[in-house]
Design a protein around this motif. Structure first.
Motif, PDB file in Angstrom:
ATOM      1  N   GLY A  26       0.719  -1.233   0.132  1.00  0.00           N
ATOM      2  CA  GLY A  26       0.263  -0.096  -0.080  1.00  0.00           C
ATOM      3  C   GLY A  26       0.935   1.309  -0.025  1.00  0.00           C
ATOM      4  N   ASN A  27       1.958   1.364   0.754  1.00  0.00           N
ATOM      5  CA  ASN A  27       2.932   2.379   0.730  1.00  0.00           C
ATOM      6  C   ASN A  27       3.362   2.796  -0.760  1.00  0.00           C
ATOM      7  N   GLN A  28       3.787   1.762  -1.270  1.00  0.00           N
ATOM      8  CA  GLN A  28       4.464   2.186  -2.411  1.00  0.00           C
ATOM      9  C   GLN A  28       3.403   2.419  -3.511  1.00  0.00           C
ATOM     10  N   VAL A  75      13.281  13.119  -5.156  1.00  0.00           N
ATOM     11  CA  VAL A  75      12.321  13.555  -4.373  1.00  0.00           C
ATOM     12  C   VAL A  75      11.481  12.327  -3.774  1.00  0.00           C
ATOM     13  N   PHE A  76      10.978  11.601  -4.664  1.00  0.00           N
ATOM     14  CA  PHE A  76      10.115  10.506  -4.474  1.00  0.00           C
ATOM     15  C   PHE A  76      10.885   9.345  -3.960  1.00  0.00           C
ATOM     16  N   ILE A  77      12.098   9.100  -4.049  1.00  0.00           N
ATOM     17  CA  ILE A  77      13.026   8.279  -3.460  1.00  0.00           C
ATOM     18  C   ILE A  77      12.858   8.433  -1.833  1.00  0.00           C
ATOM     19  N   LYS A  78      13.198   9.834  -1.610  1.00  0.00           N
ATOM     20  CA  LYS A  78      13.389  10.362  -0.128  1.00  0.00           C
ATOM     21  C   LYS A  78      12.129  10.196   0.377  1.00  0.00           C
ATOM     22  N   LYS A 133       1.231  16.994  -0.679  1.00  0.00           N
ATOM     23  CA  LYS A 133       1.971  17.975  -1.631  1.00  0.00           C
ATOM     24  C   LYS A 133       2.700  19.141  -0.967  1.00  0.00           C
ATOM     25  N   THR A 134       2.498  19.636   0.075  1.00  0.00           N
ATOM     26  CA  THR A 134       3.464  20.562   0.756  1.00  0.00           C
ATOM     27  C   THR A 134       4.569  19.737   1.430  1.00  0.00           C
ATOM     28  N   TRP A 135       4.524  18.528   1.938  1.00  0.00           N
ATOM     29  CA  TRP A 135       5.495  17.731   2.408  1.00  0.00           C
ATOM     30  C   TRP A 135       6.561  17.245   1.146  1.00  0.00           C
ATOM     31  N   LEU A 136       5.752  17.011   0.170  1.00  0.00           N
ATOM     32  CA  LEU A 136       6.749  16.622  -1.101  1.00  0.00           C
ATOM     33  C   LEU A 136       7.428  17.930  -1.640  1.00  0.00           C
ATOM     34  N   PHE A 137       7.037  19.343  -1.520  1.00  0.00           N
ATOM     35  CA  PHE A 137       7.428  20.389  -1.871  1.00  0.00           C
ATOM     36  C   PHE A 137       8.612  20.755  -0.949  1.00  0.00           C
ATOM     37  N   ASP A 168      16.144  13.532 -12.593  1.00  0.00           N
ATOM     38  CA  ASP A 168      16.751  12.812 -11.891  1.00  0.00           C
ATOM     39  C   ASP A 168      16.371  13.439 -10.441  1.00  0.00           C
ATOM     40  N   LEU A 169      16.302  14.777 -10.391  1.00  0.00           N
ATOM     41  CA  LEU A 169      15.937  15.387  -8.944  1.00  0.00           C
ATOM     42  C   LEU A 169      14.704  15.065  -8.547  1.00  0.00           C
TER      43      LEU A 169
END
Length: 178
Positions: free
Chosen positions: A3-5, A39-42, A57-61, A34-35
């Motif tokens: 589910g997380n993935q 971000v998504f890997i992090k 959204k704000t967490w990802l930004f 790549d950046l």
């Protein structure tokens, strides 16, 4: 697939284009694929730290902003030189001349925004260009909403001053700084 993935993949679908655009403006070049992936890997690695206090959204930004800052530090050490921003237009309804004029206006905006001090540039990118709310922008930048409004006002004032001094810009640029 757990589910997380699946959740991260959904986030990628929803926000990757906006993150790409943000990083292009933030870093001043268009080679940021790549950046965005980083971000998504992090986000995958730190998903347990996502508490839901901020929107995803704000967490990802926030992750993207911190990653961009780290990237700039590394690049400065390598004496990196900015590539000019090239904005792609997909509208076939516009004439070649209209697309050229629009491209020039966006390049002028990019140039002016890139000259702003970092705090102004961050607010302009998130609040003015990406369309984040003041609350979302404040969350990403870890400041108050009133600080976002004041900083955005000052940044627009600086952009307007440069516009008047250089007598540059068109409808797109002038509508942004008003």
């Amino acid at each position: 697939m757990d589910g997380n993935q699946q959740e991260i993949e959904t986030w990628f679908t929803l926000y990757s284009n906006e993150l790409y655009s943000f990083l292009v403006y933030y870093l001043g070049h268009h080679d940021v694929e790549d950046l965005v992936q980083d971000v998504f890997i992090k986000a995958i690695r730190k998903q347990s730290q996502f508490s839901g206090k901020a929107t995803r959204k704000t967490w990802l930004f926030s992750i993207a902003r911190n990653h961009a800052i780290d990237h700039l530090r590394k690049e400065r050490l390598r004496k990196w030189v900015k590539d000019p921003f090239m904005h792609a237009f997909s509208s076939s309804e516009k004439s070649v001349e209209e697309r050229y004029v629009q491209k020039e206006e966006i390049n002028q905006l990019y140039e002016a925004v890139s000259r702003l001090k970092v705090s102004y540039r961050e607010v302009v990118l998130l609040y003015g260009i990406q369309g984040f709310s003041a609350a979302e922008t404040a969350q990403v930048l870890r400041c108050s909403e009133s600080n976002v409004h004041v900083t955005f006002y000052r940044a627009r004032k600086q952009l307007r001053k440069w516009l008047e001094e250089n007598q540059e810009g068109g409808d797109f640029f002038e509508s942004f700084v008003k």
